[in-house]
Design an enzyme around this catalytic site. Structure first.
Site: not given
Ligand code: NDP
Length: 307
Positions: A225, A254, A273
């Site tokens: 994001r 955006e 995006h």
């Molecule tokens: P997930 O919930 O599967 O993964 C999120 C990951 O981020 C987890 O591994 C979590 O691990 C980690 N995380 C959370 N907070 C932190 C932090 N403060 N520091 C480091 N790591 C952190 O989500 P997705 O992979 O499905 O999606 C992630 C994001 O990508 C979405 O929220 C969305 O905003 C974006 N997205 C963008 C798209 C695009 O078109 N460009 C498409 C799909 C998603 P842990 O819990 O161990 O911290």
């Protein structure tokens, strides 16, 4: 609650035709219809791209995106509205998009596309191209997107490290750091790839200090994001040659404003995006909705419940 009418909000048209999803879900034992804003109140549940205040009157809202930072969690909770998201489906799509960006930079393909616009036959400098095999990528966020990127890049021969809050090992990663070691983790990588959700903790996670910590010859990739990155700090780092370049799918504003300097930079790839786009998107997200309709009927907990 009793699910009788499931609306497919017409805002999903930003990603796929709403009628495709309605047809895909037509065999569910509930009425499924494409709806506009004026028909929200006639539904028990809604599948949507955007948020509408009228959603606070329904029982269940499903976001076709994984990122749900645009939905007001507190208001959903106060009104007993369930919110589910589409995490879990974007591993291959975003993983391949990320691999594409990295291949473009390493093999200089973006230069050729730019030169072709001017019918210019120009070979790269002898030492500009390199191979991904033997390079290192640090993926910040080890969830669906991060794992998809790690698996795709691992297949291309990169060494892949990850950063997450717990620091626990994740399959597909050669090494995983906890987020208090972020600067150390990104400091040695040829590529830094951001795949964390936008939260209070991750807003401007990539600021001047993070870009300082990265190598001058490293590339930065953001597919999560826009506000996870302090965009002016990124632009400063690129202009100062403190980074080699960036591939950006998401932005603080955006569509990216026409006057943004990012549009004109040779070593920046801008995509609108769409890193997760695929002609299978309606099926992938539809399968989550279908599973949750079944779970509701069985009295089981929803998959991907956020609120
Ligand atoms: P997930 O919930 O599967 O993964 C999120 C990951 O981020 C987890 O591994 C979590 O691990 C980690 N995380 C959370 N907070 C932190 C932090 N403060 N520091 C480091 N790591 C952190 O989500 P997705 O992979 O499905 O999606 C992630 C994001 O990508 C979405 O929220 C969305 O905003 C974006 N997205 C963008 C798209 C695009 O078109 N460009 C498409 C799909 C998603 P842990 O819990 O161990 O911290």
């Amino acid at each position: 609650f009793e699910l009788e009418r499931l609306g497919i909000h017409d805002s999903v048209a930003m990603v796929f035709p709403p009628a495709e999803l309605a047809e895909y879900l037509a065999d569910l034992p509930v009425e499924v219809a494409v709806i506009g804003d004026d028909e929200i109140s006639a539904c028990d549940a809604v599948v949507t791209m955007e948020h509408r205040d009228a959603f606070l009157e329904v029982e269940w809202v499903h976001s076709i995106q994984a990122g749900v930072d645009r939905f007001p969690f507190d208001e959903f909770e106060a009104n007993d509205v369930i919110l589910t998201n589409s995490t879990g489906i974007h591993d291959r799509t975003v993983g391949e998009t990320v691999a594409g960006y990295l291949l473009m930079f390493a093999r200089r393909l973006h230069d050729h596309v730019a030169n072709q616009q001017d019918r210019r036959w120009e070979r790269p400098e002898w030492d500009a191209a390199f191979t991904l095999a033997g390079s290192t990528a640090c993926v910040v966020g080890t969830g669906t997107l991060g794992t998809g990127a790690a698996e795709t890049l691992g297949g291309l021969g990169l060494r892949v490290t990850g950063v997450r809050r717990s620091g626990d090992h994740v399959p597909g990663f050669d090494e995983v750091y906890s987020n208090d070691r972020l600067l150390e983790a990104i400091s040695g990588a040829d590529f830094v790839i951001v795949t964390v959700p936008l939260t209070d903790e991750t807003r401007h996670l990539f600021d001047a200090d993070a870009f300082d910590a990265m190598r001058d010859d490293a590339y930065f990739v953001n597919v999560s994001r826009g506000p996870v990155v302090d965009e002016p700090a990124l632009i400063d780092a690129l202009e100062a040659d403190a980074l080699a370049g960036a591939a950006l799918d998401v932005f603080e504003e955006e569509p990216l404003p026409e006057e943004s300097p990012l549009w004109g930079m040779d070593e920046v790839i801008v995509s609108p995006h769409c890193a997760a786009y695929t002609r299978d998107y309606f099926r992938d997200t539809g399968d989550i909705v279908r599973e949750n309709v079944d779970r509701l009927a069985d009295g089981a907990a929803f998959r991907n419940r956020v609120v």
